[in-house]
Write a protein that holds these residues in place. Structure first.
Motif, PDB file in Angstrom:
ATOM      1  N   ALA A  76      28.638  60.247  60.772  1.00 57.31           N
ATOM      2  CA  ALA A  76      29.817  60.737  60.030  1.00 57.31           C
ATOM      3  C   ALA A  76      31.048  59.907  60.429  1.00 57.31           C
ATOM      4  CB  ALA A  76      30.044  62.214  60.327  1.00 57.31           C
ATOM      5  N   ASP A  77      31.164  59.576  61.703  1.00 55.11           N
ATOM      6  CA  ASP A  77      32.333  58.806  62.158  1.00 55.11           C
ATOM      7  C   ASP A  77      32.299  57.378  61.616  1.00 55.11           C
ATOM      8  OD1 ASP A  77      32.887  61.131  63.449  1.00 55.11           O
ATOM      9  OD2 ASP A  77      32.317  60.426  65.444  1.00 55.11           O
ATOM     10  N   LEU A  78      31.107  56.805  61.559  1.00 52.85           N
ATOM     11  CA  LEU A  78      30.988  55.455  60.994  1.00 52.85           C
ATOM     12  C   LEU A  78      31.406  55.462  59.517  1.00 52.85           C
ATOM     13  CD1 LEU A  78      27.588  54.438  62.637  1.00 52.85           C
ATOM     14  CD2 LEU A  78      29.806  53.337  63.051  1.00 52.85           C
ATOM     15  N   LEU A  79      31.005  56.512  58.809  1.00 50.47           N
ATOM     16  CA  LEU A  79      31.385  56.602  57.390  1.00 50.47           C
ATOM     17  C   LEU A  79      32.895  56.794  57.248  1.00 50.47           C
ATOM     18  CD1 LEU A  79      28.475  58.769  55.917  1.00 50.47           C
ATOM     19  CD2 LEU A  79      28.790  56.282  55.805  1.00 50.47           C
ATOM     20  N   SER A  80      33.471  57.539  58.173  1.00 44.24           N
ATOM     21  CA  SER A  80      34.928  57.740  58.153  1.00 44.24           C
ATOM     22  C   SER A  80      35.641  56.399  58.369  1.00 44.24           C
ATOM     23  CB  SER A  80      35.290  58.754  59.239  1.00 44.24           C
ATOM     24  OG  SER A  80      36.666  58.860  59.384  1.00 44.24           O
ATOM     25  N   LEU A  81      35.110  55.588  59.286  1.00 45.69           N
ATOM     26  CA  LEU A  81      35.685  54.261  59.522  1.00 45.69           C
ATOM     27  C   LEU A  81      35.574  53.397  58.266  1.00 45.69           C
ATOM     28  CD1 LEU A  81      36.740  51.999  61.417  1.00 45.69           C
ATOM     29  CD2 LEU A  81      34.357  51.525  62.016  1.00 45.69           C
ATOM     30  N   LYS A  82      34.407  53.412  57.672  1.00 44.95           N
ATOM     31  CA  LYS A  82      34.162  52.618  56.468  1.00 44.95           C
ATOM     32  C   LYS A  82      35.139  53.037  55.359  1.00 44.95           C
ATOM     33  CE  LYS A  82      31.035  49.995  54.208  1.00 44.95           C
ATOM     34  NZ  LYS A  82      30.837  48.612  54.516  1.00 44.95           N
ATOM     35  N   ALA A  83      35.306  54.357  55.207  1.00 50.57           N
ATOM     36  CA  ALA A  83      36.205  54.869  54.159  1.00 50.57           C
ATOM     37  C   ALA A  83      37.635  54.436  54.445  1.00 50.57           C
ATOM     38  CB  ALA A  83      36.112  56.392  54.096  1.00 50.57           C
ATOM     39  N   HIS A  84      38.035  54.480  55.700  1.00 50.88           N
ATOM     40  CA  HIS A  84      39.393  54.072  56.086  1.00 50.88           C
ATOM     41  C   HIS A  84      39.622  52.599  55.733  1.00 50.88           C
ATOM     42  CE1 HIS A  84      42.912  55.101  58.715  1.00 50.88           C
ATOM     43  NE2 HIS A  84      43.067  53.798  58.567  1.00 50.88           N
ATOM     44  N   LEU A  85      38.613  51.766  56.003  1.00 50.45           N
ATOM     45  CA  LEU A  85      38.745  50.332  55.718  1.00 50.45           C
ATOM     46  C   LEU A  85      38.820  50.079  54.215  1.00 50.45           C
ATOM     47  CD1 LEU A  85      36.203  48.999  58.363  1.00 50.45           C
ATOM     48  CD2 LEU A  85      38.646  48.428  58.288  1.00 50.45           C
ATOM     49  N   LYS A  86      38.078  50.878  53.453  1.00 49.36           N
ATOM     50  CA  LYS A  86      38.064  50.719  51.990  1.00 49.36           C
ATOM     51  C   LYS A  86      39.392  51.158  51.389  1.00 49.36           C
ATOM     52  CE  LYS A  86      33.653  50.791  49.743  1.00 49.36           C
ATOM     53  NZ  LYS A  86      32.552  51.709  49.764  1.00 49.36           N
ATOM     54  N   LYS A  87      39.920  52.258  51.952  1.00 50.27           N
ATOM     55  CA  LYS A  87      41.167  52.834  51.432  1.00 50.27           C
ATOM     56  C   LYS A  87      42.313  51.847  51.630  1.00 50.27           C
ATOM     57  CE  LYS A  87      42.749  56.173  53.897  1.00 50.27           C
ATOM     58  NZ  LYS A  87      43.708  56.444  54.773  1.00 50.27           N
ATOM     59  N   ASP A  88      42.265  51.145  52.769  1.00 53.84           N
ATOM     60  CA  ASP A  88      43.317  50.181  53.112  1.00 53.84           C
ATOM     61  C   ASP A  88      42.706  48.794  53.195  1.00 53.84           C
ATOM     62  OD1 ASP A  88      45.794  51.309  53.384  1.00 53.84           O
ATOM     63  OD2 ASP A  88      45.288  52.192  55.329  1.00 53.84           O
ATOM     64  N   PRO A  89      42.350  48.175  52.055  1.00 49.74           N
ATOM     65  CA  PRO A  89      41.644  46.895  52.147  1.00 49.74           C
ATOM     66  C   PRO A  89      42.503  45.831  52.843  1.00 49.74           C
ATOM     67  CG  PRO A  89      42.034  47.524  49.858  1.00 49.74           C
ATOM     68  CD  PRO A  89      42.687  48.555  50.707  1.00 49.74           C
ATOM     69  N   ALA A  90      41.848  44.839  53.381  1.00 51.17           N
ATOM     70  CA  ALA A  90      42.576  43.772  54.101  1.00 51.17           C
ATOM     71  C   ALA A  90      43.573  43.127  53.152  1.00 51.17           C
ATOM     72  CB  ALA A  90      41.589  42.750  54.593  1.00 51.17           C
TER      73      ALA A  90
END
Ligand code: URA
Length: 264
Positions: free
Chosen positions: A249-263
């Motif tokens: 669940a935490d890995l998915l939260s990280l992934k979602a955070h990165l997607k929400k704020d793309p580089a």
């Protein structure tokens, strides 16, 4: 059959390592905490003197040691400078029992920086963080969200709170954390990640001033001025695999955070 051949001795050593032996001991006990009556004489000449000379520090009063790590860390303008400053830092006794300084691994430009606890036996030997069993699980966990320390397209940068292995993998001591924290903060400032992942209790203690990973994990916090996600340590997940569900669940939260704020 000859019993004390090189290969026989090597096999015995391997077997002891398999059994979990991590230290060699002598016939007579050695008090490694005893302060020698006289400072050891320098054997070498100027040419091999360290870049930064050790200065006297009261054994229990960390403030001088902390002031010096703050000074040395802030003088470092690159990651190479910082590694050299840490190698020259004289006040952390863990260095004496370690084979290598474990600075970092992965790609320093990564958006995500992982902060673990301290090197174990395998990391001490390799001079790299998270290369033992826990590290291999960490790699598999992040590979599951297509990230990795050597993945150019979705890299990770990895370090630890302490760069030297504590004896018998004991917990970090408050004074060790206090003296190495300025180096860690400088490491984060120089690497400029967007996100920190705090792996296990000790990075939470160090960067959030809080312990209790079971409560902290999965909740985004602020550490060193950055969004920070505490997660279970993979060594804990090896012992308690039932918590892998939370780690996922935490890995998915990280992934979602990165997607929400793309580089940018
Ligand atoms: N555990 C850590 O916290 N860091 C390492 O590098 C290895 C094991």
């Amino acid at each position: 059959m000859e019993s004390s051949t090189f290969h026989h001795d090597l096999a015995l050593l391997d077997w002891q390592i398999e059994l979990g032996v991590t230290e060699a001991i002598l016939d007579a006990p050695v008090n490694r905490y005893e302060v020698p009556a006289e400072a050891p004489r320098a054997v070498s000449t100027k040419a091999s003197a360290p870049a930064v000379q050790p200065t006297a520090v009261p054994v229990s009063g960390a403030p001088d040691a902390v002031a010096e790590s703050e000074r040395m860390a802030s003088a470092a303008n690159t990651l190479d400078d910082l590694r050299a400053a840490m190698a020259a830092y004289p006040h952390c006794d863990l260095k004496k029992g370690a084979r290598n300084l474990v600075f970092s691994d992965g790609i320093p430009d990564a958006r995500v920086m992982l902060v673990g606890e301290a090197p174990g036996r395998d990391e001490d030997l390799a001079g790299k963080p998270f290369v033992g069993r826990a590290g291999q699980l960490l790699d598999r966990m992040f590979a599951a969200i297509d990230m990795g320390r050597d993945r150019e397209e979705a890299p990770l940068y990895i370090t630890n709170v302490l760069p030297w292995r504590p004896p018998q993998n004991r917990d970090p001591r408050p004074e060790e954390i206090a003296m190495m924290k300025p180096f860690l903060l400088r490491h984060i400032a120089l690497a400029e990640p967007e996100i920190l992942v705090l792996i296990g209790n000790w990075s939470c203690v160090t960067l959030l001033g809080k312990r209790g990973i079971t409560r902290l994990r999965g909740t985004w916090a602020q550490a060193a001025g950055l969004p920070a996600l505490p997660m279970f340590h993979p060594a804990y997940l090896l012992r308690s695999p039932e918590f892998k569900r939370e780690a996922w669940a935490d890995l998915l939260s990280l992934k979602a955070h990165l997607k929400k704020d793309p580089a940018p």
